[in-house]
Enzyme design. Structure first.
Site, mmCIF file in Angstrom:
data_model
loop_
_atom_site.group_PDB
_atom_site.id
_atom_site.type_symbol
_atom_site.label_atom_id
_atom_site.label_comp_id
_atom_site.label_asym_id
_atom_site.label_seq_id
_atom_site.Cartn_x
_atom_site.Cartn_y
_atom_site.Cartn_z
ATOM 1 N N THR C 40 0.804 -1.215 0.000
ATOM 2 C CA THR C 40 0.000 0.000 0.000
ATOM 3 C C THR C 40 0.836 1.264 0.000
ATOM 4 O O THR C 40 1.989 1.249 0.403
ATOM 5 C CB THR C 40 -0.836 0.005 1.298
ATOM 6 O OG1 THR C 40 -1.664 -1.113 1.285
ATOM 7 C CG2 THR C 40 -1.647 1.238 1.483
ATOM 8 N N ASP C 56 -3.983 4.783 -1.720
ATOM 9 C CA ASP C 56 -4.252 4.200 -3.033
ATOM 10 C C ASP C 56 -5.384 3.181 -2.845
ATOM 11 O O ASP C 56 -5.912 3.039 -1.743
ATOM 12 C CB ASP C 56 -2.988 3.553 -3.602
ATOM 13 C CG ASP C 56 -2.623 2.285 -2.876
ATOM 14 O OD1 ASP C 56 -2.609 2.321 -1.642
ATOM 15 O OD2 ASP C 56 -2.378 1.257 -3.516
ATOM 16 N N ARG C 58 -5.300 -0.251 -4.295
ATOM 17 C CA ARG C 58 -4.960 -1.595 -4.781
ATOM 18 C C ARG C 58 -4.786 -2.557 -3.612
ATOM 19 O O ARG C 58 -4.129 -2.228 -2.632
ATOM 20 C CB ARG C 58 -3.666 -1.551 -5.606
ATOM 21 C CG ARG C 58 -3.155 -2.910 -6.018
ATOM 22 C CD ARG C 58 -1.861 -2.828 -6.803
ATOM 23 N NE ARG C 58 -2.108 -2.457 -8.190
ATOM 24 C CZ ARG C 58 -1.154 -2.418 -9.123
ATOM 25 N NH1 ARG C 58 0.099 -2.707 -8.823
ATOM 26 N NH2 ARG C 58 -1.451 -2.091 -10.361
ATOM 27 N N LYS C 72 -9.149 2.013 1.749
ATOM 28 C CA LYS C 72 -8.150 1.854 2.808
ATOM 29 C C LYS C 72 -8.257 2.937 3.875
ATOM 30 O O LYS C 72 -7.524 2.921 4.845
ATOM 31 C CB LYS C 72 -6.747 1.875 2.208
ATOM 32 C CG LYS C 72 -6.519 0.737 1.230
ATOM 33 C CD LYS C 72 -5.116 0.731 0.688
ATOM 34 C CE LYS C 72 -5.014 -0.260 -0.457
ATOM 35 N NZ LYS C 72 -3.668 -0.321 -1.012
ATOM 36 N N GLY C 86 -0.939 -3.295 5.392
ATOM 37 C CA GLY C 86 -0.579 -4.583 5.975
ATOM 38 C C GLY C 86 -1.581 -5.636 5.562
ATOM 39 O O GLY C 86 -2.146 -5.564 4.469
ATOM 40 N N SER C 168 4.149 -0.206 1.645
ATOM 41 C CA SER C 168 5.287 -0.481 0.768
ATOM 42 C C SER C 168 5.668 0.743 -0.074
ATOM 43 O O SER C 168 6.792 0.881 -0.511
ATOM 44 C CB SER C 168 4.974 -1.659 -0.144
ATOM 45 O OG SER C 168 3.793 -1.419 -0.877
ATOM 46 N N ASP C 205 5.712 2.120 -6.944
ATOM 47 C CA ASP C 205 5.702 0.930 -6.104
ATOM 48 C C ASP C 205 4.697 -0.051 -6.694
ATOM 49 O O ASP C 205 3.539 0.299 -6.906
ATOM 50 C CB ASP C 205 5.313 1.318 -4.672
ATOM 51 C CG ASP C 205 5.043 0.093 -3.821
ATOM 52 O OD1 ASP C 205 5.820 -0.883 -3.927
ATOM 53 O OD2 ASP C 205 4.055 0.090 -3.079
ATOM 54 N N SER C 208 1.358 -0.824 -4.886
ATOM 55 C CA SER C 208 0.312 0.200 -4.849
ATOM 56 C C SER C 208 -0.161 0.490 -6.266
ATOM 57 O O SER C 208 0.612 0.374 -7.209
ATOM 58 C CB SER C 208 0.856 1.487 -4.225
ATOM 59 O OG SER C 208 1.592 1.208 -3.075
#
Lengths: 223, 236, 273
Positions: C40, C56, C58, C72, C86, C168, C205, C208
């Protein structure tokens, strides 16, 4: 003395997907241009498609350092072949050479998942699909790499002949026209990019037919 | 270093420099401000000098989660204690509570602490509570990964009966020395001075610290230089 | 003396048979089930009149995107929201649990929830589970004491910061904040910076991706801007319609009525009293 264990790996997986479709008089090769490692994108413009001979093109995913070494090895072998025979290697011959080259490193393999496409001696499209240690098969279409688990079932659904047990054995090539095949390839990559994190950025499509080799690009999602 | 292998799952630890020093009227506590997960600096301006009561503070090192929970519990117990007693808790009581938790849960905790403060009975006191839950009353105490660079320096520089300013300058100098050598310490220097008059907090920004052997002058970020309209942007 | 102690089967207590089974399975190379992780990018910052949170959308399971547009930014209280990174189940469970506790606390006290209350409830739960509840959170809200922004790590440590990133994509997002954040941003500037940080995570990343969610919390009001930006549309739609012609062939149909399968074995004892 205590046993030491390596805490590093000589391999990495740089991701990416490759697709090849053979038709009656053409062969379409496609791969995305993203190269990644873990959750990082190393580059958005790395070509996974390599021209090995006039009528043989290879698309490879896996560990790009090994792919690079493999391409170099094949290029050297092909040069020797040209000096000895004064001609370009045919696609089926290149297919056997690739298998031998991969199997030569059976116990320290090239971490490369290849599809080889081109035109055979009759001008018919041909696709050869491989594992990392050289097992290969001539097929009508194939997919390799991180998105192959998403792409292959769709290609099977759209392209597979009714039953492999039907007699007489059906032709290996797909019944699609060249433009239909390119459209299908664009669709499967746009779809795979939606769900596979290692596929994306740009699609490189290489078409081989009687007229030679043509290349085109299409944008993919960049996230 | 492979940036793809930055381990953000690693527990938060404060590779730290923490210091507590007594002087002739009270104590000075000092700490850097770096909190890291592996090689990533998760917080570059953290406050590792935590207040327990009006007159007692604690410097935390080791696992951030563990030291926070210990200081939260001790603060809670001291509040109760203060109400029951009707007067401020002593530094000794605070330090013993820290020790009690650290010793009884030594299997669970990865944290070393320095308790410092002032009370009317004993004046300024510093107690070190290292990893296993020992308690040591000391004229000065150093802790965290950066402390290994400071033992010799303190043996040489610490003097009995320093003034407040001498003690604070010693602490700032020591933390900046440790920051210069210890990769796990960094950021700014925070100090807390506790004496009969109360508490003073001071803050020394990272770019205003003294420069030690082979350290470079701080200069503007490359982004500022590129954004400025000077004729030669790359001429740093 | 000969050994007379006989191993008696334990009476009561917990059974740890499954632990042994799981140990044996993992030794034989059977991997434990994978969890849905939100690799994330989540961020938050304090601006001149409140807090802005961003995320984000995803959710991934290994290399596969399992949700292209998940939420999220979780609700904690009317004036407090919380971004989660997580294991999706953990972030969802821990935020739901604490938001219920906060609601009950509000009924009890009749006062608006405070951000530190949420922070303490979250950190004590996470600390209790010693990092096994894999939730990394960015908690933001505005209460009686003004705007607050905290990060909470899975092991239960917390930080208080003017701008924060997690997940991440936190490094990509933090690089944007570190170069462009300043004190006293306006709402528009704040939203723009949050979006830029999230987009940096989305594009750089692989964990994400997809869209940008934003939540702006100010004194007495909030704006949840679901899908504030959609920077990743599908790039190709075939003009041709695909058909899926090959159906599963039915070879044989036989219906067995269920009652014929019932077999009655003798009669049980008659119940007596």
């Amino acid at each position: 003395m205590t046993k030491q264990q390596a805490n590093w790996s000589p391999y990495d997986n740089n991701g990416g997907s490759c697709v090849a479709i053979a038709g009656a008089d053409y062969c379409v090769m496609a791969a995305d241009t993203r190269m990644s490692s873990g959750y990082n994108i190393l580059t958005r413009e790395y070509s996974k498609i390599c021209k090995l001979a006039d009528k043989a093109v290879m698309a490879s995913s896996g560990f790009q350092a090994d792919v690079n070494a493999l391409q170099k090895q094949l290029a050297a072998k092909h040069l020797t072949y040209q000096h000895q025979h004064n001609k370009q290697m045919s696609c089926p011959a290149m297919a056997q050479l690739l298998s031998n080259t991969l199997y030569y490193k059976r116990f320290f393999p090239y971490y490369a998942f290849n599809v080889l496409g081109g035109l055979d001696s009759e001008g018919k499209g041909c696709v050869f699909t491989y594992d990392a240690v050289g097992s290969y098969e001539r097929v009508g279409y194939s997919s390799q790499g991180s998105g192959s688990t998403l792409i292959m079932p769709f290609l099977d659904n759209q392209l597979k002949s009714p039953s492999p047990l039907l007699l007489p054995a059906q032709d290996a090539v797909t019944p699609l026209s060249e433009s239909e095949a390119v459209d299908l390839v664009k669709t499967v990559f746009a779809s795979a990019t939606e769900r596979d994190i290692y596929t994306g950025d740009k699609l490189e499509i290489v078409v081989l037919n009687a007229g030679g080799i043509h290349r085109e690009y299409m944008e993919l999602r960049k996230d | 270093m492979d940036l793809g292998k930055v381990n953000l799952d690693a527990p938060h630890s404060m590779g730290t420099t923490i210091i507590g020093v007594t002087y002739n009227g009270g104590v000075v506590l000092g700490a850097d401000s770096r909190t890291s997960t592996g090689v990533y600096v998760a917080n570059r301006a953290s406050d590792k000098i935590t207040q327990l009561t009006d007159n007692v503070f604690v410097c935390r090192s080791g696992s951030a989660a563990d030291s926070q929970i210990v200081s939260d519990y001790v603060r809670y117990f001291l509040h109760q204690h203060t109400i029951q007693l009707g007067q401020p808790a002593t530094v000794k009581v605070a330090a013993n509570l820290v020790r009690l938790l650290a010793y009884n849960n030594k299997n669970m905790l990865q944290t070393g602490m320095i308790v410092g403060g002032w009370d009317k009975y004993e004046g300024g006191k510093i107690y070190g509570v290292p990893l296993g839950g020992t308690i040591i009353e000391q004229p000065f105490s150093i802790g965290g990964s950066g402390s290994s660079y400071l033992y010799g320096f303190f043996d040489q520089a610490w003097k009995e009966g320093m003034t407040k300013d001498e003690a604070e300058q010693l602490v700032v100098k020591a933390v900046s020395l440790a920051i210069a050598r210890d990769g796990a310490s960094g950021g700014v220097v925070r100090t807390v001075i506790i004496n009969s008059e109360g508490v003073t907090r001071n803050f020394y920004p990272g770019d205003k610290l003294p420069l030690w052997h082979e350290e470079l002058e701080p200069h503007n970020s490359l982004l500022d230089i590129l954004n400025s309209t000077s004729p030669e942007p790359m001429n740093i | 003396m000969s050994q007379v102690a006989v191993e008696a089967p334990p009476k009561g207590g917990f059974s740890f048979d499954l632990c042994r089974r799981n140990g044996m399975l993992s030794k034989k190379g059977v991997p434990p089930p994978s969890y849905r992780k939100t690799g994330t990018t989540i961020v938050g910052l304090i601006f001149q009149d409140g807090v802005i949170l961003g995320a984000d959308t995803r959710a991934t399971e290994g290399p596969i995107v399992c949700d292209k547009n998940c939420e999220k930014i979780h609700y904690m209280a009317p004036n407090i929201y919380c971004c989660g990174a997580g294991t999706a189940a953990d972030t969802e469970a821990v935020t739901d649990m604490v938001s219920s506790q906060l609601q009950l606390h509000r009924y009890h006290t009749g006062r608006e929830s405070r951000v530190v209350t949420a922070l303490t409830l979250l950190k004590s739960h996470l600390f209790k589970y010693q990092g096994h509840v894999q939730a990394a959170l960015v908690l933001g809200g505005v209460d009686a004491n003004g705007p607050h922004l905290h990060t909470i790590y899975p092991h239960g440590s917390t930080d208080t910061l003017p701008f924060a990133t997690m997940g991440s994509g936190s490094l990509a997002a933090m690089s944007v904040f570190e170069s462009k954040y300043r004190e006293g941003l306006t709402k528009e500037e704040g939203i723009k910076l949050v979006c830029e940080a999230i987009c940096s995570g989305i594009f750089n990343d692989l964990g994400s991706g997809s869209n940008v969610d934003v939540c702006v919390i100010t004194k007495g009001q909030k704006e949840y801007l679901r899908n504030h930006q959609l920077p990743n549309p599908r790039t190709y739609v075939s003009s041709k319609r695909f058909s899926f012609p090959k159906k599963t062939e039915v070879l044989l149909t036989r219906i067995t009525p269920l009652k014929e399968m019932v077999e009655v074995i003798g009669g049980g004892d008659i119940m007596e009293e």
